[in-house]
Motif scaffolding. Structure first.
Motif, PDB file in Angstrom:
ATOM      1  N   LEU A 146       0.605  -1.212   0.058  1.00 46.55           N
ATOM      2  CA  LEU A 146      -0.057   0.084  -0.306  1.00 46.55           C
ATOM      3  C   LEU A 146       0.869   1.270  -0.036  1.00 46.55           C
ATOM      4  O   LEU A 146       0.398   1.639  -0.420  1.00 46.55           O
ATOM      5  N   ALA A 147       1.915   1.378   0.627  1.00 48.71           N
ATOM      6  CA  ALA A 147       2.798   2.526   0.828  1.00 48.71           C
ATOM      7  C   ALA A 147       3.415   2.544  -0.366  1.00 48.71           C
ATOM      8  O   ALA A 147       4.258   3.485  -1.116  1.00 48.71           O
ATOM      9  N   GLU A 148       3.337   1.848  -0.955  1.00 47.45           N
ATOM     10  CA  GLU A 148       4.434   1.184  -2.015  1.00 47.45           C
ATOM     11  C   GLU A 148       3.652   2.129  -3.899  1.00 47.45           C
ATOM     12  O   GLU A 148       3.867   3.382  -4.033  1.00 47.45           O
ATOM     13  N   LEU A 149       2.581   1.613  -3.474  1.00 52.57           N
ATOM     14  CA  LEU A 149       1.142   2.598  -4.152  1.00 52.57           C
ATOM     15  C   LEU A 149       1.024   3.513  -4.052  1.00 52.57           C
ATOM     16  O   LEU A 149       0.843   4.606  -5.125  1.00 52.57           O
ATOM     17  N   TYR A 150       0.854   4.835  -2.816  1.00 54.12           N
ATOM     18  CA  TYR A 150       0.702   5.978  -2.637  1.00 54.12           C
ATOM     19  C   TYR A 150       1.929   7.022  -2.410  1.00 54.12           C
ATOM     20  O   TYR A 150       1.987   7.927  -3.655  1.00 54.12           O
ATOM     21  N   ILE A 151       3.366   6.189  -2.793  1.00 54.65           N
ATOM     22  CA  ILE A 151       4.363   6.366  -3.115  1.00 54.65           C
ATOM     23  C   ILE A 151       4.819   6.518  -4.604  1.00 54.65           C
ATOM     24  O   ILE A 151       4.961   8.174  -5.095  1.00 54.65           O
ATOM     25  N   PHE A 152       4.179   5.841  -5.196  1.00 49.03           N
ATOM     26  CA  PHE A 152       4.567   5.751  -6.702  1.00 49.03           C
ATOM     27  C   PHE A 152       3.495   6.501  -7.352  1.00 49.03           C
ATOM     28  O   PHE A 152       3.451   6.238  -8.807  1.00 49.03           O
ATOM     29  N   ALA A 153       2.228   6.760  -6.276  1.00 48.69           N
ATOM     30  CA  ALA A 153       0.900   7.129  -7.617  1.00 48.69           C
ATOM     31  C   ALA A 153       0.939   5.556  -8.471  1.00 48.69           C
ATOM     32  O   ALA A 153       0.208   5.861  -9.729  1.00 48.69           O
ATOM     33  N   GLN A 154       1.011   4.676  -8.250  1.00 48.67           N
ATOM     34  CA  GLN A 154       0.661   3.429  -8.978  1.00 48.67           C
ATOM     35  C   GLN A 154      -0.481   2.892  -8.832  1.00 48.67           C
ATOM     36  O   GLN A 154      -1.159   2.610  -7.655  1.00 48.67           O
ATOM     37  N   GLN A 162       0.022   9.182   3.814  1.00 53.83           N
ATOM     38  CA  GLN A 162      -0.409   8.383   3.793  1.00 53.83           C
ATOM     39  C   GLN A 162       0.675   7.078   4.298  1.00 53.83           C
ATOM     40  O   GLN A 162       0.589   5.898   4.709  1.00 53.83           O
ATOM     41  N   ALA A 163       1.054   7.271   3.302  1.00 51.07           N
ATOM     42  CA  ALA A 163       2.336   6.728   3.067  1.00 51.07           C
ATOM     43  C   ALA A 163       2.947   6.587   4.391  1.00 51.07           C
ATOM     44  O   ALA A 163       3.673   5.032   4.815  1.00 51.07           O
ATOM     45  N   LEU A 164       3.528   7.504   4.581  1.00 47.94           N
ATOM     46  CA  LEU A 164       4.213   7.610   6.193  1.00 47.94           C
ATOM     47  C   LEU A 164       3.884   6.690   7.151  1.00 47.94           C
ATOM     48  O   LEU A 164       4.594   6.461   7.859  1.00 47.94           O
ATOM     49  N   GLU A 165       2.207   7.753   6.896  1.00 44.21           N
ATOM     50  CA  GLU A 165       1.198   6.716   8.216  1.00 44.21           C
ATOM     51  C   GLU A 165       2.052   5.106   8.179  1.00 44.21           C
ATOM     52  O   GLU A 165       1.698   4.783   9.198  1.00 44.21           O
ATOM     53  N   LEU A 166       1.936   4.436   7.475  1.00 45.36           N
ATOM     54  CA  LEU A 166       1.947   3.236   7.017  1.00 45.36           C
ATOM     55  C   LEU A 166       2.944   2.934   7.600  1.00 45.36           C
ATOM     56  O   LEU A 166       3.280   2.031   7.602  1.00 45.36           O
ATOM     57  N   LEU A 167       3.825   3.459   6.675  1.00 48.45           N
ATOM     58  CA  LEU A 167       5.637   2.914   7.390  1.00 48.45           C
ATOM     59  C   LEU A 167       5.854   2.973   8.892  1.00 48.45           C
ATOM     60  O   LEU A 167       6.667   2.371   9.404  1.00 48.45           O
ATOM     61  N   TYR A 168       5.415   3.618   9.306  1.00 42.49           N
ATOM     62  CA  TYR A 168       5.913   4.803  10.548  1.00 42.49           C
ATOM     63  C   TYR A 168       4.651   3.179  11.973  1.00 42.49           C
ATOM     64  O   TYR A 168       5.981   2.719  12.659  1.00 42.49           O
ATOM     65  N   ASP A 175      12.126  -4.197   8.743  1.00 43.71           N
ATOM     66  CA  ASP A 175      12.237  -5.141   7.395  1.00 43.71           C
ATOM     67  C   ASP A 175      12.490  -3.434   6.692  1.00 43.71           C
ATOM     68  O   ASP A 175      12.423  -2.642   6.678  1.00 43.71           O
ATOM     69  N   PRO A 176      13.668  -4.385   5.870  1.00 46.53           N
ATOM     70  CA  PRO A 176      14.192  -3.386   5.047  1.00 46.53           C
ATOM     71  C   PRO A 176      13.988  -2.198   4.155  1.00 46.53           C
ATOM     72  O   PRO A 176      13.698  -1.694   3.770  1.00 46.53           O
ATOM     73  N   SER A 177      12.322  -3.619   3.078  1.00 46.85           N
ATOM     74  CA  SER A 177      11.310  -2.341   2.264  1.00 46.85           C
ATOM     75  C   SER A 177      10.739  -0.858   2.843  1.00 46.85           C
ATOM     76  O   SER A 177      11.372  -0.160   2.115  1.00 46.85           O
ATOM     77  N   VAL A 178      10.647  -1.510   4.428  1.00 44.53           N
ATOM     78  CA  VAL A 178      10.200  -0.192   5.492  1.00 44.53           C
ATOM     79  C   VAL A 178      11.203   1.236   5.256  1.00 44.53           C
ATOM     80  O   VAL A 178      11.020   2.181   4.945  1.00 44.53           O
ATOM     81  N   PHE A 179      12.264   0.612   5.463  1.00 41.33           N
ATOM     82  CA  PHE A 179      13.583   1.510   5.400  1.00 41.33           C
ATOM     83  C   PHE A 179      13.486   1.942   4.459  1.00 41.33           C
ATOM     84  O   PHE A 179      13.379   3.530   4.296  1.00 41.33           O
ATOM     85  N   TYR A 180      13.869   1.265   3.480  1.00 46.72           N
ATOM     86  CA  TYR A 180      14.140   1.420   2.375  1.00 46.72           C
ATOM     87  C   TYR A 180      13.213   2.886   1.264  1.00 46.72           C
ATOM     88  O   TYR A 180      13.243   4.323   1.575  1.00 46.72           O
ATOM     89  N   TYR A 181      11.688   2.608   1.654  1.00 47.22           N
ATOM     90  CA  TYR A 181      10.323   3.868   1.502  1.00 47.22           C
ATOM     91  C   TYR A 181      10.940   4.965   2.285  1.00 47.22           C
ATOM     92  O   TYR A 181      10.648   5.998   1.840  1.00 47.22           O
ATOM     93  N   LEU A 182      10.798   4.342   3.294  1.00 51.42           N
ATOM     94  CA  LEU A 182      11.187   5.790   4.355  1.00 51.42           C
ATOM     95  C   LEU A 182      11.979   7.078   3.940  1.00 51.42           C
ATOM     96  O   LEU A 182      12.027   8.114   3.127  1.00 51.42           O
ATOM     97  N   ALA A 198      17.217  10.507   5.529  1.00 51.56           N
ATOM     98  CA  ALA A 198      17.475   9.835   4.066  1.00 51.56           C
ATOM     99  C   ALA A 198      18.828   8.795   4.227  1.00 51.56           C
ATOM    100  O   ALA A 198      18.360   7.373   4.461  1.00 51.56           O
ATOM    101  N   ALA A 199      19.360   9.530   4.547  1.00 54.70           N
ATOM    102  CA  ALA A 199      20.803   9.069   4.892  1.00 54.70           C
ATOM    103  C   ALA A 199      20.940   7.652   5.941  1.00 54.70           C
ATOM    104  O   ALA A 199      21.189   6.016   5.919  1.00 54.70           O
ATOM    105  N   TYR A 200      20.254   7.777   6.875  1.00 60.38           N
ATOM    106  CA  TYR A 200      20.104   6.790   8.001  1.00 60.38           C
ATOM    107  C   TYR A 200      18.988   5.990   7.930  1.00 60.38           C
ATOM    108  O   TYR A 200      19.751   4.318   8.216  1.00 60.38           O
ATOM    109  N   TRP A 201      17.810   5.671   7.547  1.00 63.77           N
ATOM    110  CA  TRP A 201      16.582   4.890   6.720  1.00 63.77           C
ATOM    111  C   TRP A 201      17.488   3.991   5.308  1.00 63.77           C
ATOM    112  O   TRP A 201      17.421   3.047   5.480  1.00 63.77           O
ATOM    113  N   TYR A 202      18.183   4.623   4.518  1.00 69.25           N
ATOM    114  CA  TYR A 202      18.806   3.748   3.251  1.00 69.25           C
ATOM    115  C   TYR A 202      20.391   2.523   4.888  1.00 69.25           C
ATOM    116  O   TYR A 202      20.145   1.649   4.292  1.00 69.25           O
TER     117      TYR A 202
END
Length: 295
Positions: A146-154, A162-168, A175-182, A198-202
Motif C-alpha cells: 500500500l505504501a508503495e502504491l501511494y509513493i509511486f502513484a501506481q 498516508q505512506a508515511l503513516e503506514l510505514l512508521y 523490514d528493509p523494504s519499510v526502511f528503504y521506502y522511508l 534519508a541516509a539514516y534509513w538507507y
C-alpha cells in the motif's frame, strides 16, 4: 499403502472440485438477469459495478473459517504450481473464497493479481480494498505494498502522508523494504526532503543486505549528501551492493546508472552499474557502455 494413497488422492480431488464449485457460485453471485418487462427502463449494469460488488462480497464474512483455510491452501497450490500445473485463474477463484474468510495472505495475493490484470480482470479499487483489509490484520507485505502504491502513484493518487503513516506504524518490524521506502521519501520528495534522515534509513535497510539502499548510500557518500563525503566508503557500499545475493534487476541498475552518469562524482558508480547490467545481457546497458567508451 496403495489403497491409502488412492483414497488420499480421491479426497483431495473431491475437495478441490467442491471448492471450485463454491468459487464458481461466488464468482457468479452478481450476475443477475434483468427482470422481464424492463425494456427501455434503467437497468443496473452489473459489469460496470463489478468492482463495487466484489468489494462488498469480500467483507461479507459468508465463508466458514475451515472453508477459507482450505481455499487459501488450494489458491497457493495453483498460484505457485505446488503439486499441480500453475493456473493463476483457478488460483484467483480459491483466493477469492479465502479473502471472504478474511485470510490476510490470500487477500494480499489476490490484490496483486488484480493489480497485474493479466490472468484476472484489472481492478485497482478492489485490489486496494483487499490490501486495506489485510492491513487491518497488520499484514506487513500488504502494508508495504500500500505504501508503495501511494509513493509511486501506481493505481491510485499519490499520498505521501498516508505512506508515511503506514510505514512508521510498522517501522519496528525491522523490514528493509519499510526502511528503504522511508529513505526514498526523505531523499526524493521536495516537501519531505531531509538528506540526513534519508541516509539514516538507507543505512538501516543496507544492514539487511538491501542492495538498492547500498547503491544509494554509495552515491550519498560520493557526493557528501547527508553524510561525510568519503570515496572509500562509497566504493565499499558499491562493492557490497554488486556482490549481493539478492537477484538484481538490470533495468533498475541501468536506470540508476543513467542518472549517476550525469554527475562527475558518481560516474564511477554509473560505470559499475552499467557493467553489471550489461553482463546480464541487458541491451540498453551494453549500448551505454559502448557510447561512453567504458570497458
Amino acid at each position: 499403502m496403495f489403497r491409502d494413497s488412492e483414497k488420499g488422492r480421491e479426497k483431495q480431488e473431491r475437495v478441490m472440485c467442491e471448492m471450485e464449485e463454491h468459487a464458481e457460485s461466488l464468482a457468479s453471485a452478481g450476475e443477475v438477469a434483468a427482470p422481464p418487462g424492463t425494456a427501455g427502463a434503467k437497468v443496473i449494469n452489473f459489469k460496470e459495478r463489478a468492482s463495487e460488488m466484489r468489494i462488498k462480497s469480500t467483507f461479507s464474512g459468508a465463508v466458514h473459517a475451515s472453508d477459507a483455510a482450505a481455499a487459501a491452501a488450494l489458491g497457493e497450490m495453483f498460484l505457485n504450481g505446488e503439486g499441480v500445473t500453475p493456473d493463476p485463474v483457478k488460483a484467483a477463484r480459491f483466493l477469492a473464497i479465502a479473502a471472504k474468510g478474511e485470510i490476510a495472505q490470500s487477500m494480499h495475493q489476490l490484490a496483486l493479481l488484480h493489480l497485474d490484470g493479466v490472468h484476472v480482470a484489472y481492478d485497482a479499487e478492489y485490489a486496494i480494498a483487499l490490501l486495506q483489509g489485510a492491513r487491518a490484520q497488520e499484514h506487513l507485505p500488504s502494508i508495504t505494498s500500500l505504501a508503495e502504491l501511494y509513493i509511486f502513484a501506481q493505481h491510485c493518487e499519490r499520498d505521501i502522508e498516508q505512506a508515511l503513516e503506514l510505514l512508521y506504524a510498522v517501522v519496528f518490524e525491522n523490514d528493509p523494504s519499510v526502511f528503504y521506502y522511508l529513505a526514498y521519501i526523505y531523499d526524493k520528495f521536495p516537501m519531505h526532503r531531509d538528506p540526513h534522515e534519508a541516509a539514516y534509513w538507507y543505512r538501516r535497510a543496507a544492514e539487511f543486505g538491501h542492495y538498492k539502499s547500498q547503491i544509494r548510500l554509495a552515491a550519498l557518500y560520493a557526493t557528501g549528501l547527508g553524510v561525510p563525503r568519503c570515496q572509500e566508503t562509497a566504493e565499499a557500499f558499491l562493492e557490497v551492493a554488486l556482490e549481493s545475493g539478492t537477484p538484481q534487476d538490470p533495468k533498475l541498475l541501468y536506470w540508476q546508472g543513467e542518472r549517476m552518469a550525469l554527475q562527475p562524482e558518481t560516474r564511477f558508480i554509473a560505470r559499475a552499474l552499467m557493467k553489471a547490467a550489461a553482463e546480464m545481457h541487458f541491451a540498453p546497458a551494453q549500448r551505454m557502455l559502448l557510447q561512453q567508451g567504458w570497458r
